[in-house]
Design a protein around this motif. Structure first.
Motif, PDB file in Angstrom:
ATOM      1  N   GLY A  72      53.587  42.529 -32.026  1.00  0.00           N
ATOM      2  CA  GLY A  72      53.587  42.487 -33.478  1.00  0.00           C
ATOM      3  C   GLY A  72      52.560  43.469 -33.998  1.00  0.00           C
ATOM      4  O   GLY A  72      52.494  44.620 -33.560  1.00  0.00           O
ATOM      5  N   SER A  73      51.728  43.004 -34.905  1.00  0.00           N
ATOM      6  CA  SER A  73      50.681  43.849 -35.477  1.00  0.00           C
ATOM      7  C   SER A  73      49.375  43.756 -34.700  1.00  0.00           C
ATOM      8  O   SER A  73      48.362  44.326 -35.118  1.00  0.00           O
ATOM      9  N   LEU A  74      49.388  43.057 -33.567  1.00  0.00           N
ATOM     10  CA  LEU A  74      48.188  42.902 -32.755  1.00  0.00           C
ATOM     11  C   LEU A  74      48.215  43.807 -31.535  1.00  0.00           C
ATOM     12  O   LEU A  74      49.284  44.202 -31.068  1.00  0.00           O
ATOM     13  N   SER A  75      47.044  44.106 -31.008  1.00  0.00           N
ATOM     14  CA  SER A  75      46.913  44.754 -29.709  1.00  0.00           C
ATOM     15  C   SER A  75      46.309  43.724 -28.764  1.00  0.00           C
ATOM     16  O   SER A  75      45.155  43.325 -28.922  1.00  0.00           O
ATOM     17  N   ILE A  76      47.109  43.278 -27.803  1.00  0.00           N
ATOM     18  CA  ILE A  76      46.714  42.193 -26.909  1.00  0.00           C
ATOM     19  C   ILE A  76      46.161  42.769 -25.607  1.00  0.00           C
ATOM     20  O   ILE A  76      46.811  43.585 -24.945  1.00  0.00           O
ATOM     21  N   ALA A  77      44.952  42.364 -25.232  1.00  0.00           N
ATOM     22  CA  ALA A  77      44.369  42.791 -23.964  1.00  0.00           C
ATOM     23  C   ALA A  77      45.139  42.163 -22.810  1.00  0.00           C
ATOM     24  O   ALA A  77      45.508  40.979 -22.865  1.00  0.00           O
ATOM     25  N   VAL A  78      45.401  42.953 -21.779  1.00  0.00           N
ATOM     26  CA  VAL A  78      46.112  42.459 -20.602  1.00  0.00           C
ATOM     27  C   VAL A  78      45.388  42.895 -19.342  1.00  0.00           C
ATOM     28  O   VAL A  78      44.754  43.942 -19.309  1.00  0.00           O
ATOM     29  N   ARG A  79      45.483  42.059 -18.324  1.00  0.00           N
ATOM     30  CA  ARG A  79      44.978  42.425 -16.993  1.00  0.00           C
ATOM     31  C   ARG A  79      45.620  41.482 -15.975  1.00  0.00           C
ATOM     32  O   ARG A  79      45.984  40.350 -16.305  1.00  0.00           O
ATOM     33  N   PRO A  80      45.768  41.961 -14.757  1.00  0.00           N
ATOM     34  CA  PRO A  80      46.404  41.126 -13.733  1.00  0.00           C
ATOM     35  C   PRO A  80      45.531  39.923 -13.395  1.00  0.00           C
ATOM     36  O   PRO A  80      44.315  40.016 -13.470  1.00  0.00           O
ATOM     37  N   PRO A  81      46.189  38.781 -13.077  1.00  0.00           N
ATOM     38  CA  PRO A  81      47.629  38.589 -12.909  1.00  0.00           C
ATOM     39  C   PRO A  81      48.310  37.961 -14.111  1.00  0.00           C
ATOM     40  O   PRO A  81      49.428  37.456 -13.996  1.00  0.00           O
ATOM     41  N   VAL A  82      47.658  37.958 -15.274  1.00  0.00           N
ATOM     42  CA  VAL A  82      48.202  37.260 -16.442  1.00  0.00           C
ATOM     43  C   VAL A  82      49.468  37.965 -16.928  1.00  0.00           C
ATOM     44  O   VAL A  82      49.508  39.200 -17.011  1.00  0.00           O
ATOM     45  N   LEU A  83      50.470  37.165 -17.252  1.00  0.00           N
ATOM     46  CA  LEU A  83      51.768  37.695 -17.680  1.00  0.00           C
ATOM     47  C   LEU A  83      51.624  38.652 -18.854  1.00  0.00           C
ATOM     48  O   LEU A  83      50.940  38.361 -19.840  1.00  0.00           O
ATOM     49  N   ILE A  84      52.272  39.800 -18.764  1.00  0.00           N
ATOM     50  CA  ILE A  84      52.264  40.795 -19.827  1.00  0.00           C
ATOM     51  C   ILE A  84      53.221  40.356 -20.932  1.00  0.00           C
ATOM     52  O   ILE A  84      54.373  40.010 -20.655  1.00  0.00           O
ATOM     53  N   CYS A 119      49.291  35.340 -26.776  1.00  0.00           N
ATOM     54  CA  CYS A 119      49.941  36.227 -27.739  1.00  0.00           C
ATOM     55  C   CYS A 119      50.734  35.481 -28.814  1.00  0.00           C
ATOM     56  O   CYS A 119      50.692  35.867 -29.996  1.00  0.00           O
ATOM     57  N   ILE A 120      51.452  34.405 -28.438  1.00  0.00           N
ATOM     58  CA  ILE A 120      52.288  33.709 -29.424  1.00  0.00           C
ATOM     59  C   ILE A 120      51.440  33.029 -30.504  1.00  0.00           C
ATOM     60  O   ILE A 120      51.600  33.309 -31.697  1.00  0.00           O
ATOM     61  N   PRO A 121      50.521  32.128 -30.150  1.00  0.00           N
ATOM     62  CA  PRO A 121      49.730  31.485 -31.205  1.00  0.00           C
ATOM     63  C   PRO A 121      48.823  32.460 -31.948  1.00  0.00           C
ATOM     64  O   PRO A 121      48.603  32.297 -33.155  1.00  0.00           O
ATOM     65  N   LEU A 122      48.314  33.485 -31.276  1.00  0.00           N
ATOM     66  CA  LEU A 122      47.429  34.428 -31.954  1.00  0.00           C
ATOM     67  C   LEU A 122      48.176  35.248 -32.993  1.00  0.00           C
ATOM     68  O   LEU A 122      47.648  35.516 -34.081  1.00  0.00           O
ATOM     69  N   LEU A 123      49.403  35.641 -32.689  1.00  0.00           N
ATOM     70  CA  LEU A 123      50.174  36.378 -33.685  1.00  0.00           C
ATOM     71  C   LEU A 123      50.515  35.489 -34.874  1.00  0.00           C
ATOM     72  O   LEU A 123      50.448  35.937 -36.038  1.00  0.00           O
ATOM     73  N   LEU A 124      50.863  34.222 -34.614  1.00  0.00           N
ATOM     74  CA  LEU A 124      51.147  33.308 -35.714  1.00  0.00           C
ATOM     75  C   LEU A 124      49.887  33.066 -36.553  1.00  0.00           C
ATOM     76  O   LEU A 124      49.955  33.023 -37.792  1.00  0.00           O
ATOM     77  N   CYS A 125      48.747  32.926 -35.893  1.00  0.00           N
ATOM     78  CA  CYS A 125      47.482  32.778 -36.628  1.00  0.00           C
ATOM     79  C   CYS A 125      47.207  34.008 -37.491  1.00  0.00           C
ATOM     80  O   CYS A 125      46.648  33.906 -38.596  1.00  0.00           O
ATOM     81  N   HIS A 126      47.585  35.153 -36.992  1.00  0.00           N
ATOM     82  CA  HIS A 126      47.369  36.404 -37.726  1.00  0.00           C
ATOM     83  C   HIS A 126      48.317  36.539 -38.910  1.00  0.00           C
ATOM     84  O   HIS A 126      47.923  37.040 -39.985  1.00  0.00           O
ATOM     85  N   LEU A 127      49.565  36.097 -38.734  1.00  0.00           N
ATOM     86  CA  LEU A 127      50.577  36.305 -39.765  1.00  0.00           C
ATOM     87  C   LEU A 127      50.528  35.261 -40.873  1.00  0.00           C
ATOM     88  O   LEU A 127      50.885  35.554 -42.020  1.00  0.00           O
ATOM     89  N   TRP A 128      50.105  34.041 -40.547  1.00  0.00           N
ATOM     90  CA  TRP A 128      50.101  32.976 -41.542  1.00  0.00           C
ATOM     91  C   TRP A 128      48.791  32.956 -42.326  1.00  0.00           C
ATOM     92  O   TRP A 128      47.763  33.465 -41.853  1.00  0.00           O
ATOM     93  N   PRO A 129      48.785  32.363 -43.531  1.00  0.00           N
ATOM     94  CA  PRO A 129      47.594  32.380 -44.387  1.00  0.00           C
ATOM     95  C   PRO A 129      46.386  31.712 -43.718  1.00  0.00           C
ATOM     96  O   PRO A 129      46.546  30.821 -42.877  1.00  0.00           O
ATOM     97  N   PRO A 130      45.180  32.121 -44.074  1.00  0.00           N
ATOM     98  CA  PRO A 130      43.968  31.504 -43.521  1.00  0.00           C
ATOM     99  C   PRO A 130      43.957  29.995 -43.746  1.00  0.00           C
ATOM    100  O   PRO A 130      44.300  29.512 -44.821  1.00  0.00           O
ATOM    101  N   GLY A 131      43.573  29.270 -42.718  1.00  0.00           N
ATOM    102  CA  GLY A 131      43.467  27.819 -42.816  1.00  0.00           C
ATOM    103  C   GLY A 131      44.780  27.079 -42.726  1.00  0.00           C
ATOM    104  O   GLY A 131      44.817  25.858 -42.897  1.00  0.00           O
ATOM    105  N   SER A 132      45.887  27.794 -42.411  1.00  0.00           N
ATOM    106  CA  SER A 132      47.197  27.145 -42.424  1.00  0.00           C
ATOM    107  C   SER A 132      47.677  26.720 -41.045  1.00  0.00           C
ATOM    108  O   SER A 132      48.691  26.029 -40.936  1.00  0.00           O
ATOM    109  N   VAL A 133      46.976  27.120 -39.977  1.00  0.00           N
ATOM    110  CA  VAL A 133      47.419  26.745 -38.636  1.00  0.00           C
ATOM    111  C   VAL A 133      46.215  26.584 -37.719  1.00  0.00           C
ATOM    112  O   VAL A 133      45.261  27.372 -37.781  1.00  0.00           O
ATOM    113  N   HIS A 134      46.259  25.545 -36.898  1.00  0.00           N
ATOM    114  CA  HIS A 134      45.224  25.284 -35.903  1.00  0.00           C
ATOM    115  C   HIS A 134      45.943  25.139 -34.566  1.00  0.00           C
ATOM    116  O   HIS A 134      46.685  24.190 -34.338  1.00  0.00           O
ATOM    117  N   ALA A 135      45.751  26.118 -33.715  1.00  0.00           N
ATOM    118  CA  ALA A 135      46.563  26.246 -32.509  1.00  0.00           C
ATOM    119  C   ALA A 135      45.757  25.952 -31.253  1.00  0.00           C
ATOM    120  O   ALA A 135      44.585  26.303 -31.150  1.00  0.00           O
TER     121      ALA A 135
END
Length: 341
Positions: A72-84, A119-135
């Motif tokens: 999405g609009s994020l740059s997610i850090a990756v390194r082995p062995p975590v799924l890309i 990546c999934i919860p962080l992108l949703l936290c980024h896209l939704w309004p402040p204070g609207s999601v606690h993941a």
């Protein structure tokens, strides 16, 4: 160093023999750009162009070499062995964000299973309004949990030691619960209906929540917590210190059958955690009650998973979803099962 003009042709030739000329030209350009303009917080894991090319020729995924993956609009850090993070996951996550409208007055309590990089919860936290999601993100891998927390910091998402959204009640925090919230946190539990019911009933006292708040106790930022836990453990909910119910459960679980996994490219099998890839969609999906459930599935698995979700929902409490939809990805594959209560 991005490589001197004299060595670039030889590196391009070497890379072309490994991955083809078109891909080689594109990837070499990305390598040079990354070395010349290193992203803040996600530097490449290779220090020279020669090293990067040598590792890529050996089959290492480009994302691990570059150190990050757009999501999405994020740059997610990756390194082995975590799924890309994959583009198909990005697609349904963005689509999910557009179908829900949480607010700071009525925030969502979210649980992401098999969170990986987060990546999934962080992108949703980024896209939704402040204070609207606690993941809260759960993973069996310590490397994944550490990386997910690092990504939260890199993406500017507040990390919290508390695994549940909270509101105030006479000066004391209490779990925030929306009507029709999801009661069962585990989307990958196998075993009896009793186990699924027990998961819903188990709750642990929350740790302190240090996220920013207004004077009346309302959270002013979205929060994310990464937790190390085994979904298959009988005491999973207690061990992970979770407080159901959840308004939204997401998961990109391991769903690749053994026969298909054996045929994957070595760049996948040799570098990414097998626990994040190899799985059986025939495992029972624990039945959530209400709310929204979004599950990524493998090619050809959507109908079976949707049927399992519906069947388990009826078995555990006779609760039916208003709708169960299958979302197709941009490449024409049925990629996500989304159930709404």
């Amino acid at each position: 160093m991005s490589g001197s003009p004299r060595i670039v042709p030889s590196l391009l030739s070497k890379l072309s023999r490994a991955i083809g000329p078109e891909s080689a030209a594109t990837e070499l350009r990305w390598m040079r750009q990354t070395l010349a303009n290193q992203p803040r917080g996600t530097p490449p894991s290779g220090s020279t162009l020669e090293e990067m090319v040598a590792r890529r020729v050996q089959g290492e995924p480009l994302q691990y070499i570059l150190g990050s993956q757009p999501f999405g609009s994020l740059s997610i850090a990756v390194r082995p062995p975590v799924l890309i993070p994959r583009p198909e996951t990005e697609d349904w996550t963005i689509r999910l964000s557009e179908t829900m409208s949480p607010t700071s007055d009525q925030p969502l309590n979210m649980l992401d299973l098999c969170t990986g990089t987060g990546c999934i919860p962080l992108l949703l936290c980024h896209l939704w309004p402040p204070g609207s999601v606690h993941a809260t993100g759960i993973d069996i891998s310590a490397a994944a949990v550490q990386l997910a927390n690092e990504n939260a910091h890199l993406c500017g998402i507040t990390t919290s030691s508390n695994a549940t959204a909270t509101t105030t009640n006479g000066g004391h925090r209490a779990p925030h619960k929306l009507q029709n919230s999801l009661q069962t946190p585990s989307a990958l539990a196998t075993g009896s209906t009793n186990r699924a019911t027990a998961l819903a009933e188990m709750a642990a006292k929350p740790d302190s929540d240090d996220s920013p708040r207004t004077a009346n106790g309302t959270n002013t930022s979205n929060t994310f917590t990464a937790v190390l836990a085994d979904l298959m453990c009988r005491d999973f909910t207690k061990h992970a210190r979770l407080l159901p119910p959840y308004d939204l459960i997401t998961a990109n679980p391991p769903y690749i059958p053994k026969a298909e996994y054996d045929g994957l490219s070595p760049s996948v099998r040799d570098y990414e955690d097998v626990r994040a890839l190899l799985g059986d969609p025939a495992h029972a999906w624990a039945p959530p009650r209400g709310g929204t459930l979004a599950l990524e599935v493998g090619d050809g698995q959507a109908a079976a998973v949707a049927a399992i979700v519906e069947r388990k929902a009826r078995v555990c409490g006779d609760v039916r979803f208003r709708m169960i939809n299958v979302w197709t990805d941009p490449w024409g594959k049925e990629r996500a099962v989304v159930a709404r209560g």
